[in-house]
Design a protein around this motif. Structure first.
Motif, PDB file in Angstrom:
ATOM      1  N   GLU A  77       0.731  -1.042   0.037  1.00  0.00           N
ATOM      2  CA  GLU A  77       0.169   0.079  -0.117  1.00  0.00           C
ATOM      3  C   GLU A  77       0.944   1.064   0.115  1.00  0.00           C
ATOM      4  N   ILE A  78       1.694   1.428  -0.984  1.00  0.00           N
ATOM      5  CA  ILE A  78       2.503   2.439  -1.522  1.00  0.00           C
ATOM      6  C   ILE A  78       2.141   3.490  -2.235  1.00  0.00           C
ATOM      7  N   ASP A  79       2.383   4.673  -1.709  1.00  0.00           N
ATOM      8  CA  ASP A  79       2.231   5.891  -2.478  1.00  0.00           C
ATOM      9  C   ASP A  79       3.465   6.490  -3.198  1.00  0.00           C
ATOM     10  N   VAL A  80       3.444   6.033  -4.535  1.00  0.00           N
ATOM     11  CA  VAL A  80       4.812   5.948  -5.029  1.00  0.00           C
ATOM     12  C   VAL A  80       5.509   7.504  -5.130  1.00  0.00           C
ATOM     13  N   SER A  81       4.442   8.385  -5.103  1.00  0.00           N
ATOM     14  CA  SER A  81       4.584   9.743  -5.073  1.00  0.00           C
ATOM     15  C   SER A  81       5.633  10.478  -4.269  1.00  0.00           C
ATOM     16  N   LEU A  82       5.826   9.533  -3.079  1.00  0.00           N
ATOM     17  CA  LEU A  82       6.726   9.935  -2.033  1.00  0.00           C
ATOM     18  C   LEU A  82       8.117   9.734  -2.278  1.00  0.00           C
ATOM     19  N   PHE A  83       8.449   8.790  -3.178  1.00  0.00           N
ATOM     20  CA  PHE A  83       9.897   8.629  -3.361  1.00  0.00           C
ATOM     21  C   PHE A  83      10.831   9.261  -4.620  1.00  0.00           C
ATOM     22  N   ASP A  84      12.032   9.514  -4.288  1.00  0.00           N
ATOM     23  CA  ASP A  84      13.072  10.068  -5.216  1.00  0.00           C
ATOM     24  C   ASP A  84      13.370   9.271  -6.259  1.00  0.00           C
ATOM     25  N   SER A  85      13.141   7.894  -6.235  1.00  0.00           N
ATOM     26  CA  SER A  85      13.321   6.994  -7.166  1.00  0.00           C
ATOM     27  C   SER A  85      12.159   5.918  -7.193  1.00  0.00           C
ATOM     28  N   PRO A  86      12.374   5.089  -8.239  1.00  0.00           N
ATOM     29  CA  PRO A  86      11.188   4.086  -8.349  1.00  0.00           C
ATOM     30  C   PRO A  86      11.141   3.119  -7.154  1.00  0.00           C
ATOM     31  N   ILE A 108       3.313   4.148   4.494  1.00  0.00           N
ATOM     32  CA  ILE A 108       3.806   5.557   4.899  1.00  0.00           C
ATOM     33  C   ILE A 108       3.103   6.797   4.516  1.00  0.00           C
ATOM     34  N   TRP A 109       2.698   7.134   5.491  1.00  0.00           N
ATOM     35  CA  TRP A 109       1.850   8.446   5.447  1.00  0.00           C
ATOM     36  C   TRP A 109       2.401   9.746   4.764  1.00  0.00           C
ATOM     37  N   ARG A 110       1.620  10.324   3.884  1.00  0.00           N
ATOM     38  CA  ARG A 110       2.021  11.339   3.108  1.00  0.00           C
ATOM     39  C   ARG A 110       1.395  12.609   3.990  1.00  0.00           C
ATOM     40  N   THR A 111       0.187  12.659   4.436  1.00  0.00           N
ATOM     41  CA  THR A 111      -0.619  13.674   5.092  1.00  0.00           C
ATOM     42  C   THR A 111      -0.946  13.471   6.382  1.00  0.00           C
ATOM     43  N   THR A 112      -1.326  14.399   7.210  1.00  0.00           N
ATOM     44  CA  THR A 112      -2.018  14.150   8.513  1.00  0.00           C
ATOM     45  C   THR A 112      -3.502  14.010   8.115  1.00  0.00           C
ATOM     46  N   ASP A 113      -4.171  13.538   9.366  1.00  0.00           N
ATOM     47  CA  ASP A 113      -5.687  13.193   9.045  1.00  0.00           C
ATOM     48  C   ASP A 113      -6.325  14.937   8.431  1.00  0.00           C
ATOM     49  N   TYR A 119       5.874  15.787   5.060  1.00  0.00           N
ATOM     50  CA  TYR A 119       6.943  16.073   4.359  1.00  0.00           C
ATOM     51  C   TYR A 119       7.300  17.069   3.583  1.00  0.00           C
ATOM     52  N   GLU A 120       8.747  17.882   3.515  1.00  0.00           N
ATOM     53  CA  GLU A 120       8.866  18.798   2.472  1.00  0.00           C
ATOM     54  C   GLU A 120      10.149  18.205   1.578  1.00  0.00           C
ATOM     55  N   ARG A 121      10.129  16.923   1.476  1.00  0.00           N
ATOM     56  CA  ARG A 121      11.038  16.170   0.837  1.00  0.00           C
ATOM     57  C   ARG A 121      10.688  14.862   0.194  1.00  0.00           C
ATOM     58  N   ARG A 122      11.753  14.328  -0.576  1.00  0.00           N
ATOM     59  CA  ARG A 122      11.074  12.942  -0.948  1.00  0.00           C
ATOM     60  C   ARG A 122      11.762  11.927  -0.406  1.00  0.00           C
ATOM     61  N   ASP A 126      15.520   3.133   0.133  1.00  0.00           N
ATOM     62  CA  ASP A 126      16.255   2.560   1.410  1.00  0.00           C
ATOM     63  C   ASP A 126      15.608   3.125   2.541  1.00  0.00           C
ATOM     64  N   GLU A 127      15.181   4.086   2.955  1.00  0.00           N
ATOM     65  CA  GLU A 127      14.981   4.563   4.082  1.00  0.00           C
ATOM     66  C   GLU A 127      13.463   3.761   4.349  1.00  0.00           C
ATOM     67  N   VAL A 128      12.785   3.667   3.682  1.00  0.00           N
ATOM     68  CA  VAL A 128      11.545   3.044   3.792  1.00  0.00           C
ATOM     69  C   VAL A 128      11.598   1.790   3.851  1.00  0.00           C
ATOM     70  N   GLN A 129      12.379   0.939   3.045  1.00  0.00           N
ATOM     71  CA  GLN A 129      12.765  -0.516   3.352  1.00  0.00           C
ATOM     72  C   GLN A 129      13.046  -0.827   4.700  1.00  0.00           C
ATOM     73  N   LEU A 130      13.885   0.097   5.318  1.00  0.00           N
ATOM     74  CA  LEU A 130      14.492  -0.153   6.716  1.00  0.00           C
ATOM     75  C   LEU A 130      13.466   0.237   7.616  1.00  0.00           C
ATOM     76  N   ARG A 131      12.516   1.037   7.373  1.00  0.00           N
ATOM     77  CA  ARG A 131      11.246   1.130   8.307  1.00  0.00           C
ATOM     78  C   ARG A 131      10.552   0.016   8.052  1.00  0.00           C
ATOM     79  N   ILE A 132      10.455  -0.712   7.156  1.00  0.00           N
ATOM     80  CA  ILE A 132       9.438  -2.015   6.872  1.00  0.00           C
ATOM     81  C   ILE A 132      10.280  -3.223   7.827  1.00  0.00           C
ATOM     82  N   ALA A 133      11.710  -3.271   7.658  1.00  0.00           N
ATOM     83  CA  ALA A 133      12.394  -4.180   8.289  1.00  0.00           C
ATOM     84  C   ALA A 133      12.613  -4.100   9.521  1.00  0.00           C
ATOM     85  N   GLN A 134      12.533  -2.712  10.254  1.00  0.00           N
ATOM     86  CA  GLN A 134      12.832  -2.422  11.871  1.00  0.00           C
ATOM     87  C   GLN A 134      11.437  -2.684  12.276  1.00  0.00           C
TER      88      GLN A 134
END
Length: 281
Positions: A77-86, A108-113, A119-122, A126-134
């Motif tokens: 359930e991924i929002d691909v617009s969040l990322f700086d690469s595919p 990974i949430w893009r906005t609050t309720d 975020y003001e960044r992409r 790697d960081e999202v995959q780390l969140r999934i793993a941890q």
């Protein structure tokens, strides 16, 4: 940091709280207001059920916040617009599930309720995959292990996925913005994750205590009950939402006088479930 707490039990009942975490990891790097972000939490839910482990109930609790990673969403359930690469992994295509992603409420949430950008960044892959793993993987492993242990010991398991909800649905929280919520919402994905008799018993008990209880609206249950509920195999999973107005100030997050009585009523529900064998309902 410690991402989850897992307390093994001896009974057939498993409780988990995936959204009450308040430990914000240093790599989160959000830019929205912290007070706004904290309203995404199922604040104090872990306190409402803190009596459970002493009763032999299996308990799993997330310490990371749901806005960092939502353990009640699938990893696709991924929002691909969040990322700086595919994004290299699979991405959900079901239009109903994608409605939550479009609201900014994927894994990974893009906005609050309220629709405020987090975020003001992409984000990097790697960081999202780390969140999934941890976070996601150990949380789900703990829930699966607890349910397997309860089922192996007793021949059945009852899993309550513990949540709270705002009194009024926010603009980007559900498909029903502005809806006034009941005191409780009992969700079993239209009877697919728990027997109708067990869900009916939970509803009836809460109503007997004077609460307004909704069934499968507006919350039917999401990934944790979908993944682990299998009533045909005597594995029952129910998502239980509690209206925050019953026990806290939604603006300050402070507990109110209703907390103690609500906790006693939840204890009575847990006591009932500990004495319930769904095979005999």
């Amino acid at each position: 940091m410690q991402f989850i707490t897992q307390t093994p039990g001896s009974r057939a009942l498993v409780l988990d709280s995936p959204h009450s975490g308040v430990v914000y990891p240093p790599d989160f790097l959000y830019t929205c207001d912290m007070a706004t972000l904290r309203r995404a939490e199922d604040t104090h839910v872990e306190k409402l059920y803190d009596f459970a482990p002493a009763l032999g109930v299996h308990w799993i609790e997330a310490h990371f916040p749901r806005s960092y990673l939502d353990a009640n969403r699938n990893t696709n359930e991924i929002d691909v617009s969040l990322f700086d690469s595919p994004w290299p992994g699979p991405v959900e295509t079901d239009p109903h599930i994608l409605s939550k992603v479009r609201l900014g409420k994927g894994l990974i949430w893009r906005t609050t309720d309220d629709g405020v950008p987090i975020y003001e960044r992409r984000l990097s892959v790697d960081e999202v995959q780390l969140r999934i793993a941890q976070c996601w993987q150990p949380y789900h492993a703990a829930v699966a292990q607890a349910i397997d242990a309860a089922h192996a010991r007793h021949g059945y398991s009852i899993h309550i996925n513990c949540h709270s909800m705002p009194a009024i649905a926010s603009s980007h929280a559900t498909d029903f913005p502005g809806e006034a919520h009941a005191d409780f919402v009992v969700g079993d994905r239209d009877g697919s994750t728990a027997s109708a008799a067990l869900s009916g018993q939970v509803c009836a008990h809460l109503r007997s205590l004077g609460y307004d209880v909704a069934y499968n609206h507006p919350y039917k249950g999401v990934e944790l009950v979908r993944r682990y509920g299998d009533p045909a195999a005597d594995r029952h999973s129910i998502q239980l939402e509690i209206n925050r107005k019953l026990y806290m100030n939604e603006q300050t997050l402070a507990l109110t006088l209703g907390f103690d009585s609500l906790k006693l009523h939840l204890r009575s529900l847990v006591d009932l479930l500990l004495e319930t064998d769904p095979r005999r309902l």
